[in-house]
Enzyme design. Structure first.
Site, mmCIF file in Angstrom:
data_model
loop_
_atom_site.group_PDB
_atom_site.id
_atom_site.type_symbol
_atom_site.label_atom_id
_atom_site.label_comp_id
_atom_site.label_asym_id
_atom_site.label_seq_id
_atom_site.Cartn_x
_atom_site.Cartn_y
_atom_site.Cartn_z
ATOM 1 N N ALA A 1 0.823 -1.211 0.000
ATOM 2 C CA ALA A 1 0.000 0.000 0.000
ATOM 3 C C ALA A 1 0.864 1.272 0.000
ATOM 4 O O ALA A 1 2.092 1.224 0.072
ATOM 5 C CB ALA A 1 -0.935 -0.018 1.199
ATOM 6 N N HIS A 2 0.192 2.404 -0.049
ATOM 7 C CA HIS A 2 0.876 3.693 -0.179
ATOM 8 C C HIS A 2 1.811 3.970 1.008
ATOM 9 O O HIS A 2 1.503 3.669 2.155
ATOM 10 C CB HIS A 2 -0.136 4.837 -0.322
ATOM 11 C CG HIS A 2 -1.070 4.975 0.847
ATOM 12 N ND1 HIS A 2 -0.755 5.662 1.991
ATOM 13 C CD2 HIS A 2 -2.328 4.508 1.031
ATOM 14 C CE1 HIS A 2 -1.765 5.629 2.826
ATOM 15 N NE2 HIS A 2 -2.735 4.922 2.273
#
Length: 352
Positions: free
Chosen positions: A240-241
């Site tokens: 994820a980010h």
């Protein structure tokens, strides 16, 4: 493509191995200890397969000095047979070699920079400002987003997608279906309605990284999502980010790492592990398969969660007992209080 053939003498020289047997014996492939034929090389690196050594039909076996004792066949004696096998595997790799140049169907935007030695396959799209370094190979239908960069010797299988502002180091391998730099899952809630947050960071990937098929690495919300040098990511992993992954960490298939989590160097994350967001995992951690990591890990070592497989009937009993734990804990506390009261009363009588 012709089959490569080597003599045991040549392979011994390549490895720095001690050859015991016929130096002119030829080898044209690799196989397992059980399946190897008279023209193939095999190896023994796991003690549970030692039982197959006596019946092995291979041209030669990669062995440690201890395992070579009593073995009558040809042997290449090395300190680490598995590492030796890994080294020799590249000699027998039949993966097609791409031809330098840009395929006529590829679309290269004005302002993109493509080194003449790079191989750009059919229907590849390279957007404006992208930079493709020397020796890079892009398989059919790859998309390289605006201002993205791929370092020397990179190899992208067909249908890899790099969004804009993705920076990839040297000798990186990315398998088909991987998506690098997709928008992170960022939303702000306004009275029950989700408002999208623009993901304005990028993705930065170091040298000698490998990324498996259908793995996704989201771009950062503000700063970059970062993958260190030598990281190995298996198939179908979700990063994820703003996740940070340290050098030489390896993850097996189907791992999911939530946003802004930081993982240290030289970690091993087994298949199906999940990690919540905004936690830190220190260097040298091994997380076993299907573990759910819900808090930071500050000490190196092995970590697990969940219950191991049981026959279904036993598992149902275990689950039933787990549901009773709170009640059992309360009853134990009550018993401890009663025991303390009785003990205290007995001591008082003795003192009298």
């Amino acid at each position: 493509m012709s089959t490569p053939v080597f003599t045991l003498g040549q392979l011994a020289e390549q490895l720095g191995a001690t050859l015991r047997g016929a130096a002119d014996q030829t080898v044209d492939g690799l196989a397992t200890l059980q399946d190897a034929g008279p023209s193939q090389l095999t190896f023994l690196s796991n003690a549970q397969y030692r039982k197959h050594l006596g019946s092995c039909q291979a041209a030669a076996v990669l062995l440690t000095a201890a395992d070579a004792e009593g073995f009558a066949g040809n042997a290449l004696i090395v300190a680490n047979p598995y590492l030796a096998y890994a080294s020799l595997s590249h000699l027998f790799d039949r993966k097609p070699k791409a031809v330098p140049g840009v395929h006529p169907t590829a679309v290269v935007a004005e302002g993109a920079q493509v080194d003449p030695s790079a191989a750009i396959g059919p229907y590849v799209v390279i957007e404006a400002g992208a930079k493709i370094a020397a020796g890079v190979s892009l398989g059919a239908h790859c998309v390289i987003g605006a201002r993205s960069e791929i370092g020397e010797g990179g190899w992208l299988a067909p249908r890899v997608t790099l969004y804009h502002d993705v920076r990839i180091g040297k000798r990186v391998v990315i398998q088909s279906g991987a998506v690098i730099g997709g928008e992170g899952f960022g939303f702000a809630n306004e009275k029950g309605v989700w408002q999208k947050i623009a993901q304005i960071g990028g993705v930065s990937i170091g040298d000698d990284v490998e990324i498996g098929a259908n793995t996704t690495l989201d771009r950062g919300a503000l700063s970059d999502t970062r993958i260190g040098n030598g990281v190995k990511l298996d198939n179908q992993i979700m990063i994820a980010h703003n996740v940070q992954v340290g050098d030489n960490t390896a993850m097996a298939a189907c791992v999911g790492i939530s946003g802004s989590t930081s993982i240290g160097k030289n970690c091993m994350i087994a298949g199906g592990v999940g990690m919540v967001g905004h936690i830190d995992v220190c260097d040298g951690v091994f997380v076993t398969g299907m573990t759910m990591v819900t808090r930071s890990i500050t000490e190196p070592g092995a970590y697990s969660s969940g219950t191991a497989m049981q026959p279904a009937a036993e598992w149902k009993k275990s689950v039933a007992r787990i549901r009773q734990l709170d009640d059992m804990a309360r009853r134990v506390k009550q018993l401890e209080k009663q025991l303390a009261a009785v003990t205290s009363s007995g001591n008082a009588s003795s003192d009298a």
